[in-house]
Design a protein around this motif. Structure first.
Motif, PDB file in Angstrom:
ATOM      1  N   UNK A 196       0.834  -1.208   0.000  1.00  0.00           N
ATOM      2  CA  UNK A 196       0.000   0.000   0.000  1.00  0.00           C
ATOM      3  C   UNK A 196       0.866   1.254   0.000  1.00  0.00           C
ATOM      4  N   UNK A 197       1.876   1.284   0.868  1.00  0.00           N
ATOM      5  CA  UNK A 197       2.708   2.485   0.957  1.00  0.00           C
ATOM      6  C   UNK A 197       3.588   2.650  -0.275  1.00  0.00           C
ATOM      7  N   UNK A 198       3.908   1.528  -0.942  1.00  0.00           N
ATOM      8  CA  UNK A 198       4.731   1.600  -2.137  1.00  0.00           C
ATOM      9  C   UNK A 198       3.949   1.793  -3.414  1.00  0.00           C
ATOM     10  N   UNK A 199       2.626   1.865  -3.308  1.00  0.00           N
ATOM     11  CA  UNK A 199       1.809   2.066  -4.493  1.00  0.00           C
ATOM     12  C   UNK A 199       1.813   0.892  -5.446  1.00  0.00           C
ATOM     13  N   UNK A 200       2.057  -0.314  -4.930  1.00  0.00           N
ATOM     14  CA  UNK A 200       2.178  -1.509  -5.760  1.00  0.00           C
ATOM     15  C   UNK A 200       0.825  -2.214  -5.844  1.00  0.00           C
ATOM     16  N   UNK A 201       0.046  -1.885  -6.858  1.00  0.00           N
ATOM     17  CA  UNK A 201      -1.299  -2.444  -6.994  1.00  0.00           C
ATOM     18  C   UNK A 201      -1.254  -3.947  -7.229  1.00  0.00           C
ATOM     19  N   UNK A 202      -0.291  -4.405  -8.011  1.00  0.00           N
ATOM     20  CA  UNK A 202      -0.204  -5.840  -8.300  1.00  0.00           C
ATOM     21  C   UNK A 202       0.049  -6.633  -7.027  1.00  0.00           C
ATOM     22  N   UNK A 203       0.994  -6.159  -6.199  1.00  0.00           N
ATOM     23  CA  UNK A 203       1.290  -6.862  -4.947  1.00  0.00           C
ATOM     24  C   UNK A 203       0.093  -6.810  -4.008  1.00  0.00           C
ATOM     25  N   UNK A 204      -0.606  -5.680  -3.987  1.00  0.00           N
ATOM     26  CA  UNK A 204      -1.768  -5.550  -3.118  1.00  0.00           C
ATOM     27  C   UNK A 204      -2.875  -6.507  -3.546  1.00  0.00           C
ATOM     28  N   UNK A 205      -3.100  -6.636  -4.856  1.00  0.00           N
ATOM     29  CA  UNK A 205      -4.153  -7.521  -5.348  1.00  0.00           C
ATOM     30  C   UNK A 205      -3.852  -8.982  -5.042  1.00  0.00           C
ATOM     31  N   UNK A 206      -2.564  -9.319  -4.958  1.00  0.00           N
ATOM     32  CA  UNK A 206      -2.214 -10.691  -4.599  1.00  0.00           C
ATOM     33  C   UNK A 206      -2.594 -11.002  -3.147  1.00  0.00           C
ATOM     34  N   UNK A 207      -2.593  -9.964  -2.302  1.00  0.00           N
ATOM     35  CA  UNK A 207      -2.903 -10.156  -0.889  1.00  0.00           C
ATOM     36  C   UNK A 207      -4.397 -10.126  -0.606  1.00  0.00           C
ATOM     37  N   UNK A 208      -5.152  -9.346  -1.381  1.00  0.00           N
ATOM     38  CA  UNK A 208      -6.576  -9.151  -1.102  1.00  0.00           C
ATOM     39  C   UNK A 208      -7.414 -10.288  -1.679  1.00  0.00           C
ATOM     40  N   UNK A 238      -8.935   2.298  -3.409  1.00  0.00           N
ATOM     41  CA  UNK A 238      -9.125   3.248  -2.310  1.00  0.00           C
ATOM     42  C   UNK A 238      -7.840   3.378  -1.492  1.00  0.00           C
ATOM     43  N   UNK A 239      -7.240   2.257  -1.140  1.00  0.00           N
ATOM     44  CA  UNK A 239      -6.032   2.281  -0.312  1.00  0.00           C
ATOM     45  C   UNK A 239      -4.875   2.990  -1.011  1.00  0.00           C
ATOM     46  N   UNK A 240      -4.703   2.714  -2.290  1.00  0.00           N
ATOM     47  CA  UNK A 240      -3.606   3.363  -3.010  1.00  0.00           C
ATOM     48  C   UNK A 240      -3.881   4.853  -3.207  1.00  0.00           C
ATOM     49  N   UNK A 241      -5.151   5.215  -3.375  1.00  0.00           N
ATOM     50  CA  UNK A 241      -5.493   6.633  -3.490  1.00  0.00           C
ATOM     51  C   UNK A 241      -5.159   7.394  -2.215  1.00  0.00           C
ATOM     52  N   UNK A 242      -5.465   6.796  -1.054  1.00  0.00           N
ATOM     53  CA  UNK A 242      -5.132   7.423   0.226  1.00  0.00           C
ATOM     54  C   UNK A 242      -3.623   7.529   0.387  1.00  0.00           C
ATOM     55  N   UNK A 243      -2.909   6.453   0.020  1.00  0.00           N
ATOM     56  CA  UNK A 243      -1.450   6.453   0.176  1.00  0.00           C
ATOM     57  C   UNK A 243      -0.805   7.533  -0.688  1.00  0.00           C
ATOM     58  N   UNK A 244      -1.287   7.714  -1.900  1.00  0.00           N
ATOM     59  CA  UNK A 244      -0.707   8.721  -2.795  1.00  0.00           C
ATOM     60  C   UNK A 244      -0.928  10.134  -2.269  1.00  0.00           C
ATOM     61  N   UNK A 245      -2.085  10.383  -1.684  1.00  0.00           N
ATOM     62  CA  UNK A 245      -2.427  11.730  -1.238  1.00  0.00           C
ATOM     63  C   UNK A 245      -1.749  12.104   0.074  1.00  0.00           C
ATOM     64  N   UNK A 246      -1.574  11.124   0.969  1.00  0.00           N
ATOM     65  CA  UNK A 246      -1.189  11.478   2.330  1.00  0.00           C
ATOM     66  C   UNK A 246       0.100  10.826   2.829  1.00  0.00           C
ATOM     67  N   UNK A 247       0.741   9.996   2.025  1.00  0.00           N
ATOM     68  CA  UNK A 247       1.892   9.234   2.524  1.00  0.00           C
ATOM     69  C   UNK A 247       3.014  10.118   3.029  1.00  0.00           C
TER      70      UNK A 247
END
Length: 303
Positions: A196-208, A238-247
């Motif tokens: 999430x903090x790295x903006x890695x959508x592919x890695x996140x989708x593997x976990x979800x 949603x998670x990546x959008x929050x991370x990009x805006x506020x990280x």
């Protein structure tokens, strides 16, 4: 009960006896109420009754104090429900720092205590009546005999057994089946944070999990979804959008809350939110996000 050399219960002894059982009393009150501040208020009221009352007939301080705490918690829960307050958005319990340390050496007993304080179970307990919740907590989390629970609640033992059966069926039908293995939960939590903090959508989708749910609790006092988000695509975006805006303004620490690893997100050194995962079959089935500032006040300061 411990007494002084002359057989008199001294003020120091009264305090020592209460402090010996404080963690148990707070555990009962928190599981009953799902709110740390309310639980602490109940324990304080129990202290006032213990320190200012007649203790001459008390032979088992722990049982007496648990009884007083349970009755106070039932009364408070009834008042909360009677007010019928409308909560803005989804409701989650207040995060609770858990560290059983060496006080619960038995692995099976530790697992039972951990399960009874999990966010998922506490959400289900919120739908029980105050008496059902009291019986469930005392029986399932602390293993109290039915006869002892009946005495605590001024009910007959058959009635208590019926309440216990009804509460147990309700919880079994509604609570999610999440993995409680601490190593697995810690590993997936850290991988989730990295993705999430790295903006890695592919890695996140593997976990979800495909049908993952994100539940956000803000109480209308901060920004969070007012409805439960569903599906890996919606939750991930949603998670990546929050991370990009506020990280750039946030720091994150992993600590144990509600008997499992959680992410404490700090903004300017102050608690901003708590994120905890529900994990099953090696994937994230639920993401719990607590952003109501009123529920973050009891969290410890993290350097």
């Amino acid at each position: 009960m411990r007494v002084g050399w002359d057989g008199v219960v001294t003020a120091d002894t009264v305090t020592d006896v209460f402090e010996e059982h404080r963690s148990v009393l707070l555990g009962v009150a928190y599981r009953m109420l799902g709110r740390v501040a309310d639980a602490e208020d109940v324990v304080q009221d129990a202290w006032l009754r213990w320190s200012g009352g007649d203790r001459s007939a008390v032979r088992e301080p722990r049982a007496y104090l648990v009884r007083v705490t349970t009755r106070l918690a039932v009364d408070r829960l009834r008042r909360i429900k009677a007010r019928g307050e409308t909560y803005v958005g989804p409701w989650l319990p207040e995060p609770y720092v858990t560290d059983f340390g060496d006080t619960v050496p038995d692995t099976a007993e530790r697992a039972v205590l951990a399960d009874s304080v999990s966010l998922a179970v506490l959400v289900v307990l919120e739908s029980l009546s105050p008496l059902e919740r009291a019986v469930f907590v005392l029986r399932e989390a602390f293993g109290c005999p039915y006869a002892e629970i009946a005495a605590m609640l001024d009910r007959g033992e058959p009635a208590v057994r019926r309440l216990a059966g009804r509460a147990r069926r309700h919880v079994e039908e509604r609570r999610p089946r999440y993995d409680v293995d601490p190593a697995l939960r810690r590993d997936l939590t850290e991988r989730f944070l990295a993705a999430a903090s790295g903006g890695d959508m592919a890695a996140l989708m593997e976990l979800l999990a495909p049908d993952v749910r994100l539940v956000g609790d803000s109480g209308g006092k901060s920004r969070a979804p007012l409805r439960v988000l569903e599906s890996a695509d919606h939750v991930g975006r949603f998670l990546l959008g929050v991370a990009r805006k506020e990280a750039q303004d946030l720091t994150v620490h992993v600590l144990e809350l509600n008997a499992g690893p959680a992410l404490l997100v700090l903004s300017g050194g102050r608690p901003d939110s708590v994120v905890q995962l529900g994990i099953a079959d090696g994937r994230v089935q639920a993401v719990y996000v607590i952003r109501n500032p009123d529920k973050l006040r009891s969290l410890p300061a993290v350097p």
